[in-house]
Write a protein that holds these residues in place. Structure first.
Motif, PDB file in Angstrom:
ATOM      1  N   SER A 152       0.806  -1.223   0.000  1.00 40.76           N
ATOM      2  CA  SER A 152       0.000   0.000   0.000  1.00 40.76           C
ATOM      3  C   SER A 152       0.838   1.271   0.000  1.00 40.76           C
ATOM      4  N   SER A 153       2.125   1.152   0.319  1.00 44.74           N
ATOM      5  CA  SER A 153       2.985   2.335   0.383  1.00 44.74           C
ATOM      6  C   SER A 153       3.863   2.505  -0.853  1.00 44.74           C
ATOM      7  N   LEU A 154       3.750   1.585  -1.831  1.00 46.88           N
ATOM      8  CA  LEU A 154       4.601   1.670  -3.016  1.00 46.88           C
ATOM      9  C   LEU A 154       4.162   2.792  -3.944  1.00 46.88           C
ATOM     10  N   HIS A 155       5.139   3.468  -4.535  1.00 49.79           N
ATOM     11  CA  HIS A 155       4.875   4.456  -5.571  1.00 49.79           C
ATOM     12  C   HIS A 155       4.877   3.768  -6.940  1.00 49.79           C
ATOM     13  N   ASP A 156       4.373   4.459  -7.944  1.00 51.38           N
ATOM     14  CA  ASP A 156       4.337   3.885  -9.289  1.00 51.38           C
ATOM     15  C   ASP A 156       5.719   3.427  -9.746  1.00 51.38           C
ATOM     16  N   ASP A 157       6.740   4.245  -9.473  1.00 47.27           N
ATOM     17  CA  ASP A 157       8.098   3.887  -9.898  1.00 47.27           C
ATOM     18  C   ASP A 157       8.570   2.599  -9.258  1.00 47.27           C
ATOM     19  N   ASP A 158       8.140   2.344  -8.001  1.00 48.68           N
ATOM     20  CA  ASP A 158       8.521   1.110  -7.319  1.00 48.68           C
ATOM     21  C   ASP A 158       7.988  -0.115  -8.058  1.00 48.68           C
ATOM     22  N   TRP A 159       6.891   0.061  -8.742  1.00 50.46           N
ATOM     23  CA  TRP A 159       6.275  -1.039  -9.481  1.00 50.46           C
ATOM     24  C   TRP A 159       6.816  -1.146 -10.903  1.00 50.46           C
ATOM     25  N   LEU A 160       6.883  -0.010 -11.589  1.00 54.00           N
ATOM     26  CA  LEU A 160       7.178  -0.016 -13.016  1.00 54.00           C
ATOM     27  C   LEU A 160       8.634  -0.307 -13.346  1.00 54.00           C
ATOM     28  N   LYS A 161       9.552  -0.002 -12.446  1.00 54.31           N
ATOM     29  CA  LYS A 161      10.984  -0.080 -12.789  1.00 54.31           C
ATOM     30  C   LYS A 161      11.482  -1.492 -13.057  1.00 54.31           C
ATOM     31  N   TRP A 162      10.734  -2.498 -12.643  1.00 54.09           N
ATOM     32  CA  TRP A 162      11.221  -3.879 -12.746  1.00 54.09           C
ATOM     33  C   TRP A 162      11.034  -4.488 -14.121  1.00 54.09           C
ATOM     34  N   TRP A 163      10.140  -3.938 -14.914  1.00 54.35           N
ATOM     35  CA  TRP A 163       9.700  -4.672 -16.092  1.00 54.35           C
ATOM     36  C   TRP A 163      10.615  -4.532 -17.296  1.00 54.35           C
ATOM     37  N   ASP A 164      11.321  -3.400 -17.434  1.00 49.19           N
ATOM     38  CA  ASP A 164      12.098  -3.184 -18.644  1.00 49.19           C
ATOM     39  C   ASP A 164      13.226  -4.196 -18.805  1.00 49.19           C
ATOM     40  N   VAL A 165      14.017  -4.407 -17.761  1.00 46.37           N
ATOM     41  CA  VAL A 165      15.128  -5.365 -17.829  1.00 46.37           C
ATOM     42  C   VAL A 165      14.652  -6.780 -17.506  1.00 46.37           C
ATOM     43  N   ASN A 166      13.930  -6.928 -16.404  1.00 47.46           N
ATOM     44  CA  ASN A 166      13.609  -8.259 -15.888  1.00 47.46           C
ATOM     45  C   ASN A 166      12.679  -9.068 -16.778  1.00 47.46           C
ATOM     46  N   VAL A 167      11.784  -8.392 -17.493  1.00 48.55           N
ATOM     47  CA  VAL A 167      10.819  -9.111 -18.329  1.00 48.55           C
ATOM     48  C   VAL A 167      11.023  -8.800 -19.812  1.00 48.55           C
ATOM     49  N   HIS A 168      10.985  -7.516 -20.170  1.00 50.22           N
ATOM     50  CA  HIS A 168      11.148  -7.169 -21.580  1.00 50.22           C
ATOM     51  C   HIS A 168      12.506  -7.639 -22.098  1.00 50.22           C
ATOM     52  N   GLY A 169      13.552  -7.485 -21.286  1.00 56.15           N
ATOM     53  CA  GLY A 169      14.875  -7.910 -21.715  1.00 56.15           C
ATOM     54  C   GLY A 169      14.945  -9.403 -21.988  1.00 56.15           C
ATOM     55  N   VAL A 170      14.289 -10.193 -21.145  1.00 56.31           N
ATOM     56  CA  VAL A 170      14.262 -11.650 -21.353  1.00 56.31           C
ATOM     57  C   VAL A 170      13.560 -11.974 -22.665  1.00 56.31           C
ATOM     58  N   PHE A 171      12.452 -11.293 -22.926  1.00 58.34           N
ATOM     59  CA  PHE A 171      11.722 -11.538 -24.174  1.00 58.34           C
ATOM     60  C   PHE A 171      12.543 -11.120 -25.390  1.00 58.34           C
ATOM     61  N   TYR A 172      13.137  -9.933 -25.367  1.00 55.83           N
ATOM     62  CA  TYR A 172      13.904  -9.468 -26.517  1.00 55.83           C
ATOM     63  C   TYR A 172      15.045 -10.425 -26.849  1.00 55.83           C
ATOM     64  N   CYS A 173      15.778 -10.859 -25.819  1.00 56.42           N
ATOM     65  CA  CYS A 173      16.908 -11.767 -26.044  1.00 56.42           C
ATOM     66  C   CYS A 173      16.438 -13.125 -26.540  1.00 56.42           C
ATOM     67  N   THR A 174      15.348 -13.616 -25.976  1.00 55.30           N
ATOM     68  CA  THR A 174      14.806 -14.911 -26.394  1.00 55.30           C
ATOM     69  C   THR A 174      14.374 -14.860 -27.851  1.00 55.30           C
ATOM     70  N   ARG A 175      13.683 -13.795 -28.221  1.00 53.77           N
ATOM     71  CA  ARG A 175      13.215 -13.661 -29.609  1.00 53.77           C
ATOM     72  C   ARG A 175      14.383 -13.681 -30.593  1.00 53.77           C
ATOM     73  N   GLU A 176      15.453 -12.948 -30.282  1.00 54.45           N
ATOM     74  CA  GLU A 176      16.596 -12.913 -31.187  1.00 54.45           C
ATOM     75  C   GLU A 176      17.337 -14.240 -31.231  1.00 54.45           C
ATOM     76  N   ALA A 177      17.472 -14.877 -30.063  1.00 53.52           N
ATOM     77  CA  ALA A 177      18.161 -16.175 -30.028  1.00 53.52           C
ATOM     78  C   ALA A 177      17.421 -17.220 -30.859  1.00 53.52           C
ATOM     79  N   LEU A 178      16.098 -17.188 -30.818  1.00 49.22           N
ATOM     80  CA  LEU A 178      15.308 -18.173 -31.556  1.00 49.22           C
ATOM     81  C   LEU A 178      15.469 -18.033 -33.069  1.00 49.22           C
ATOM     82  N   LYS A 179      15.878 -16.863 -33.532  1.00 54.11           N
ATOM     83  CA  LYS A 179      16.114 -16.691 -34.967  1.00 54.11           C
ATOM     84  C   LYS A 179      17.296 -17.523 -35.440  1.00 54.11           C
TER      85      LYS A 179
END
Length: 274
Positions: A123-150
């Motif tokens: 209940s005390s988290l700010h938006d940044d506390d939530w949003l900052k995790w997704w760019d590297v931790n999730v999007h990065g995994v997807f981007y690398c996986t997509r390129e590797a599969l090529k």
């Protein structure tokens, strides 16, 4: 030399767990593509790998940028011709002062006989506390996986190892809900991609790490009181943190050809989650 003639891309490879995995795979015969945003320590890792007689390509790459990732894999293809192994290790971790304070509160609550109450973390988290995790931790995994599969899909061979956390499969990191959610997303992505590509002889699995003695945890322990450290160790049945080389040996195994794991999340965590 179970990885002889293989090419492995390892993200977040300048230090800690990524460095240990890179060196361990080089010892087993793989040529290595190192990926990190920290150039100086990454070049030090490259020297270690080349001293083992393996080829190494260090690339400064921000995995949260799909353009950076595509360029890195293009460079890997130019130098080595293909990619056989991908280790998605790069990640943000909860190591800010605020997160450390919440971590200590969480550990003390779980290991001290006190009245039950809300910890007031979510209940005390700010938006940044939530949003900052997704760019590297999730999007990065997807981007690398997509390129590797090529590379992997046309050659009908590949091993992808995602580094997730007990935070993604349990409440072990209640102190950081955003981090936990991002690591749960990696565990789920492992399963769905694993099913998607298994028919092309591509094995996708994840390692859900417990507490690992990497630089962020070393810094935490250096600043923690004896009581705070006791609370941490009380939560781990083995009574100690995992060593990077212990996780590296599991990554090497999953990168090899002597297993039948597909879409699995293997959790080496010292008994924190059983």
């Amino acid at each position: 030399m179970q990885l002889q003639n293989k090419v492995a891309v390892i993200t977040g490879a300048a230090q800690g767990l990524g460095k240990s995995i890179a060196v361990a795979m080089a010892k087993e015969g793989a040529d290595i593509v190192l990926c990190d945003i920290q150039e100086d320590p990454m070049h030090g890792v490259a020297e270690q790998i080349e001293a083992l007689g393996r080829q190494c390509l260090p690339v400064r790459c921000d995995v949260s940028s799909s353009r950076d990732v595509a360029q890195m894999f293009s460079q890997a293809g130019e130098q080595f011709g293909t990619v056989h192994i991908l280790v998605n290790n790069a990640a943000r971790v909860p190591d800010s002062a605020e997160e450390t304070e919440r971590r200590n509160k969480h550990y003390a609550y779980l290991t001290t006989p006190v009245p039950r109450r809300s910890l007031g973390i979510t209940s005390s988290l700010h938006d940044d506390d939530w949003l900052k995790w997704w760019d590297v931790n999730v999007h990065g995994v997807f981007y690398c996986t997509r390129e590797a599969l090529k590379f992997m899909e046309p050659q009908r061979y590949g091993k992808i190892i995602n580094i997730t956390s007990v935070a993604g499969v349990s409440a072990a990191s209640t102190h950081s809900p955003g981090y936990s959610a991002s690591k749960a997303a990696v565990a789920s992505l492992t399963k769905t991609v694993g099913l998607d590509v298994a028919g092309a002889n591509i094995y996708v699995n994840a390692i859900a790490c417990g507490a690992v003695l990497t630089p962020p945890f070393e810094e935490y322990l250096a600043n923690a009181t004896d009581e705070q450290k006791a609370c941490l160790y009380q939560m781990i049945p083995l009574g100690r943190l995992g060593k990077p080389e212990e996780y590296a040996s599991l990554a090497v195994y999953l990168a090899g050809d002597a297993h039948y794991f597909v879409g699995q999340v293997l959790s080496a965590n010292g008994g924190v989650v059983i």
